[in-house]
Design a protein around this motif. Structure first.
Motif, mmCIF file in Angstrom:
data_model
loop_
_atom_site.group_PDB
_atom_site.id
_atom_site.type_symbol
_atom_site.label_atom_id
_atom_site.label_comp_id
_atom_site.label_asym_id
_atom_site.label_seq_id
_atom_site.Cartn_x
_atom_site.Cartn_y
_atom_site.Cartn_z
ATOM 1 N N GLU A 1 -24.085 3.950 2.832
ATOM 2 C CA GLU A 1 -23.834 4.425 1.489
ATOM 3 C C GLU A 1 -24.814 4.490 0.646
ATOM 4 N N ILE A 2 -25.866 5.019 -0.457
ATOM 5 C CA ILE A 2 -26.575 4.829 -0.436
ATOM 6 C C ILE A 2 -26.660 5.619 -3.108
ATOM 7 N N ILE A 3 -26.739 4.087 -3.299
ATOM 8 C CA ILE A 3 -26.913 5.459 -4.444
ATOM 9 C C ILE A 3 -27.490 7.125 -4.604
ATOM 10 N N PRO A 4 -27.122 7.702 -4.667
ATOM 11 C CA PRO A 4 -28.024 9.266 -4.225
ATOM 12 C C PRO A 4 -28.609 9.808 -5.561
ATOM 13 N N TRP A 5 -29.700 8.742 -4.846
ATOM 14 C CA TRP A 5 -31.085 8.997 -5.127
ATOM 15 C C TRP A 5 -31.739 8.759 -4.060
ATOM 16 N N LEU A 6 -33.773 8.918 -4.395
ATOM 17 C CA LEU A 6 -34.251 8.996 -3.500
ATOM 18 C C LEU A 6 -35.751 9.340 -4.168
ATOM 19 N N MET A 7 -37.156 8.308 -3.700
ATOM 20 C CA MET A 7 -38.555 8.774 -4.073
ATOM 21 C C MET A 7 -39.720 9.642 -3.155
ATOM 22 N N VAL A 8 -40.550 9.960 -2.825
ATOM 23 C CA VAL A 8 -40.919 9.991 -2.016
ATOM 24 C C VAL A 8 -42.797 10.165 -2.308
ATOM 25 N N GLU A 9 -43.776 9.610 -2.416
ATOM 26 C CA GLU A 9 -45.205 9.414 -2.495
ATOM 27 C C GLU A 9 -45.949 9.436 -1.553
ATOM 28 N N ARG A 10 -46.829 10.164 -2.368
ATOM 29 C CA ARG A 10 -48.517 10.333 -0.888
ATOM 30 C C ARG A 10 -48.457 8.300 -1.253
ATOM 31 N N SER A 11 -48.432 8.218 -0.264
ATOM 32 C CA SER A 11 -49.128 6.847 0.502
ATOM 33 C C SER A 11 -50.957 6.409 -0.481
ATOM 34 N N GLY A 12 -50.494 5.391 -0.967
ATOM 35 C CA GLY A 12 -51.938 4.871 -1.900
ATOM 36 C C GLY A 12 -52.061 5.557 -3.069
ATOM 37 N N SER A 13 -51.024 6.061 -4.099
ATOM 38 C CA SER A 13 -51.669 7.269 -4.735
ATOM 39 C C SER A 13 -50.573 6.604 -5.893
ATOM 40 N N GLN A 14 -49.213 5.955 -5.936
ATOM 41 C CA GLN A 14 -48.403 5.408 -6.378
ATOM 42 C C GLN A 14 -48.142 6.299 -7.430
ATOM 43 N N SER A 15 -47.930 7.781 -6.794
ATOM 44 C CA SER A 15 -47.435 9.116 -7.585
ATOM 45 C C SER A 15 -46.805 9.683 -6.246
ATOM 46 N N GLY A 16 -45.424 11.009 -6.896
ATOM 47 C CA GLY A 16 -44.691 11.593 -6.009
ATOM 48 C C GLY A 16 -43.812 12.221 -6.915
ATOM 49 N N TRP A 17 -42.561 12.503 -6.139
ATOM 50 C CA TRP A 17 -41.444 12.989 -6.642
ATOM 51 C C TRP A 17 -40.132 12.275 -6.533
ATOM 52 N N TYR A 18 -39.286 12.324 -7.460
ATOM 53 C CA TYR A 18 -37.804 11.727 -7.253
ATOM 54 C C TYR A 18 -36.619 12.597 -7.448
ATOM 55 N N ALA A 19 -35.831 12.655 -7.168
ATOM 56 C CA ALA A 19 -34.146 13.264 -7.318
ATOM 57 C C ALA A 19 -33.506 12.075 -7.036
ATOM 58 N N GLY A 20 -31.765 12.892 -7.699
ATOM 59 C CA GLY A 20 -30.993 12.183 -7.596
ATOM 60 C C GLY A 20 -29.595 13.202 -7.929
ATOM 61 N N ILE A 21 -28.734 12.536 -7.871
ATOM 62 C CA ILE A 21 -27.630 13.280 -8.286
ATOM 63 C C ILE A 21 -26.385 12.305 -8.814
ATOM 64 N N GLU A 22 -26.204 13.650 -10.140
ATOM 65 C CA GLU A 22 -25.401 12.756 -11.077
ATOM 66 C C GLU A 22 -23.607 13.528 -10.934
ATOM 67 N N PHE A 23 -23.022 13.010 -9.456
ATOM 68 C CA PHE A 23 -21.606 13.245 -9.238
ATOM 69 C C PHE A 23 -20.719 12.458 -8.653
ATOM 70 N N SER A 24 -19.998 11.449 -8.684
ATOM 71 C CA SER A 24 -19.439 10.930 -7.998
ATOM 72 C C SER A 24 -18.440 11.062 -6.736
ATOM 73 N N GLY A 25 -17.968 12.514 -5.698
ATOM 74 C CA GLY A 25 -17.886 12.491 -5.315
ATOM 75 C C GLY A 25 -18.799 12.976 -3.752
ATOM 76 N N ARG A 26 -18.336 13.167 -2.966
ATOM 77 C CA ARG A 26 -18.656 12.896 -1.450
ATOM 78 C C ARG A 26 -20.218 13.941 -1.830
ATOM 79 N N THR A 27 -20.870 13.124 -2.018
ATOM 80 C CA THR A 27 -22.556 13.895 -2.089
ATOM 81 C C THR A 27 -23.704 14.052 -0.306
ATOM 82 N N ARG A 28 -24.618 14.424 -0.417
ATOM 83 C CA ARG A 28 -25.396 13.676 0.232
ATOM 84 C C ARG A 28 -26.877 14.197 -0.380
ATOM 85 N N ILE A 29 -28.098 13.365 0.453
ATOM 86 C CA ILE A 29 -29.464 14.147 0.062
ATOM 87 C C ILE A 29 -30.258 14.175 1.339
#
Length: 706
Positions: free
Chosen positions: A182-210
């Protein structure tokens, strides 16, 4: 407020790093564009799907949604688009909020049942996205495994994201150590080489998914409750409501550490309890009794308290073993004849805080007054399932109760108030399955077990497995857990709350908003501690990340310091009887703890953090850098692994001013102090030389003012 704002169907909301454009069409809302502080923007191609239907009794009723402009609202910090449905009247509020000037923007969906009937609704994702991307664009993604029982081999995943990529990361409070972790409920996506992108996470302790999927012209996915079992549904009583787990979404520059140095302060300032951080002693240094296992008693406790005070530690923590039995959270009179308040008073007299371990959501078989007995008919319906007549709990693990049931919620709230007040606690650690996995009861608020939607029985007519309602069970249990802890926090605002669930199985942003710090893994050797810290510190404040330091072979002083420092990058807990240390080790530890208080703790609290090496493997070198640009001070933790002959290593520092000069002070005198420019330290690197395997050094950085 401009009265025309209530009629707007477009809106804009932003923080220093993140800007989003929103719109509301007649039947659905959409996040139109997500943009960072640079030119990089992400355009969303689809609207947010709203509930397509509901069940009333056994009848499935399609829904039509209509925007209520007069009830919608926009301003600089908050956007609310309100929709109502027909033929069954529901109100859905699609909400975005910027709660701080810096950091991500939060989003949740609130659904109210305006009808006079009980209804059942299917899954409503917290957030769905469909970013427009060029098929030739190179993307990468990062996600992080929980430390759970033991850190995984990879821990921090940094993957290419090609066309055809499919991935789903899940989080709950009962992760197993087998893969996929299982993951810490978070991920990031980056345009390779740019060091920029977006991220998202979930503020909940039940069953979640990304979920994430890349097609030729699209990067799409969903974030929210875990729909597996796929036939999720939840009950809304007349006048009742449902909230999707809150998610946060942000844009970043500067790669993973640039992201982390924005997200971590946001977590602490927006999610966590501000009262905790008013105490300059946080993060604490703690002495924990588990080095002696269940054999803790009054004599051992007082002996450890005296030595902890002499060493300069901040708190004494009694782990499992103090109670009469599982579900019977009263002190064992043979071990603690004068009770736990006696130990608390003794610790306070020595200048220490006092805390205990409690597995408070589980029942046992004791029959003393106040005990929760799983065989008691009055208690049986509180449990997720009956226990056999011959059942007995383990030493500190019993049968989980369903906190989502009102009677269990009320019991737990009362019992925790009693425990905290009677034992005069400064800290409460919970362990075990506070948030239930599944429940066979049909009279609890969650959906009944094994009952599919009327039209969704599989082609052989078989019911779903017993845990088919586990997502809904965990949803209600997590909400109850949050309410219990909020109530406890209100009554005891200075109480510290440690989040533990068989180690690091409950490391998530929902827990961060209701507790103060995490046990990040259930393995306590130096390598496991550094690996779990390396992973979790990408997204969570290091002051919240607790490493337990267990007894470990230390034939040389270098090995002893290596053991201690592997747990000293965040919240430090010594899980040993320090009375067993030699006089030399005792003196070394006392000096290290004084260094932690004076120099390391302020940086852990407020400095930026940089991962200046590959993830620790125990064989080679690894390191973590803290640097506070405002104060011009920092430190590098350098660790040498066990490979012989690997005496020298270069660490490339980050976050410095290229044209500024810095003094490097080697704490263990492994090299003479020297002065170097920020450009040199970031591009040519800093050389560290250690001759002993499994050794370490602290290199302090001080900006030389012109």
């Amino acid at each position: 407020m401009n009265p025309l704002a209530f009629c707007q169907t477009t809106a804009h909301i932003h923080t220093e790093q993140t800007s989003i454009d929103l719109e509301a069409s007649e039947n659905s809302p959409r996040l139109v564009k997500l943009k960072g502080s640079g030119k990089d923007a992400w355009t969303n191609q689809t609207s947010e799907p709203l509930l397509p239907f509901l069940w009333m009794g056994e009848k499935r009723i399609p829904l039509i949604w209509t925007l209520k402009r007069e009830e919608s609202h926009t301003d600089a910090q908050q956007v609310r688009f309100v929709y109502e449905s027909s033929p069954v009247p529901l109100r859905l509020t699609w909400k975005w909020q910027a709660r701080a000037a810096s950091g991500p923007i939060e989003h949740r969906i609130h659904i109210e049942n305006l009808s006079a009937n009980e209804i059942w609704i299917p899954l409503q994702d917290s957030f769905r996205f469909d970013w427009e991307v060029n098929a030739t664009s190179a993307l990468r993604t990062m996600y992080i495994d929980k430390g759970a029982g033991k850190p995984t081999e990879i821990g921090t995943h940094d993957d290419a994201l090609p066309v055809g990529y499919r991935w789903e990361g899940k989080s709950s409070t009962y992760a197993i150590d087998a893969g996929p972790r299982e993951i810490i409920p978070w991920l990031m996506v980056e345009r390779s080489g740019s060091q920029s992108g977006w991220y998202a996470g979930i503020e909940f302790s039940g069953r979640t998914r990304i979920a994430l999927k890349r097609d030729s012209a699209s990067l799409n996915g969903a974030i929210g409750l875990d729909p597996n079992p796929a036939l999720f549904r939840t009950r809304l009583a007349a006048g009742g409501s449902f909230d999707t787990p809150t998610v946060f979404v942000g844009a970043f520059n500067g790669g993973a550490d640039g992201l982390g140095n924005v997200l971590r302060p946001w977590v602490r300032s927006v999610l966590t309890n501000p009262e905790t951080w008013k105490d300059p002693r946080c993060p604490l240094m703690v002495s924990n009794s588990w080095g002696s296992g269940m054999e803790v008693d009054e004599e051992l406790s007082k002996r450890m308290i005296r030595d902890s005070a002499e060493l300069g530690l901040d708190m004494f923590h009694i782990d499992a073993g103090w109670f009469r039995g599982v579900g019977d959270w009263y002190p064992d009179e043979k071990k603690f004849p004068r009770g736990l308040a006696e130990i608390s008073d003794y610790a306070h007299a020595q200048g220490l805080k006092f805390g205990i371990w409690v597995n408070w959501a589980e029942a046992g078989i004791d029959t003393f007054p106040g005990a929760i007995n799983a065989h008691d008919p009055k208690v049986r319906d509180w449990l997720i399932a009956d226990v056999p007549a011959s059942w007995k709990p383990d030493a500190f693990v019993g049968r989980t109760m369903d906190l989502g049931a009102p009677a269990v919620h009320d019991y737990a709230a009362r019992e925790l108030e009693r425990i905290v007040s009677d034992y005069r606690l400064d800290m409460l650690e919970h362990d075990g399955y506070v948030v239930a996995k599944a429940c066979v009861r049909s009279d609890h608020p969650h959906s009944p077990p094994g009952r599919p939607a009327p039209e969704s029985v599989n082609d052989r007519g078989l019911d779903l497995p017993e845990d088919s309602n586990s997502t809904d069970v965990s949803y209600h249990a997590a909400q109850s857990y949050y309410e219990i802890y909020s109530q406890l926090r209100k009554a005891h605002p200075e109480l510290l709350l440690e989040i533990c669930d068989d180690g690091g199985r409950m490391v998530d942003f929902g827990s961060a908003s209701h507790g103060d710090y995490f046990s990040i893994t259930d393995s306590y050797d130096p390598l496991s501690n550094r690996q779990a810290f390396y992973d979790a510190s990408h997204v969570l404040p290091p002051a919240m990340l607790e490493d337990y330091v267990q007894k470990w072979p230390t034939p040389r002083t270098e090995n002893f310091l290596y053991m201690l420092r592997s747990g000293m990058m965040g919240w430090l807990t010594i899980m040993q009887d320090t009375n067993a240390w030699t006089a030399e080790q005792h003196a070394l530890a006392k000096e290290e703890f004084a260094t932690y208080k004076k120099f390391l703790r302020p940086l852990i609290r407020s400095a930026d953090l940089y991962h200046v090496s590959h993830r620790p493997d125990g064989l080679h070198w690894d390191g973590i850098e803290y640097f506070n640009a405002t104060l011009g001070q920092g430190v590098v933790y350098a660790f040498r692994g066990s490979v012989s002959g690997d005496d020298k290593h270069i660490l490339y520092l980050q976050g410095l001013r290229p044209n500024q000069k810095y003094r490097l002070s080697f704490h263990d005198l492994t090299a003479p102090d020297r002065i170097a420019s920020g450009h040199e330290l970031m591009h040519a690197g800093m050389v560290v030389h250690l001759t002993a395997p499994d050794s370490s050094e602290l290199v302090f950085l001080t900006e030389i003012k012109n």
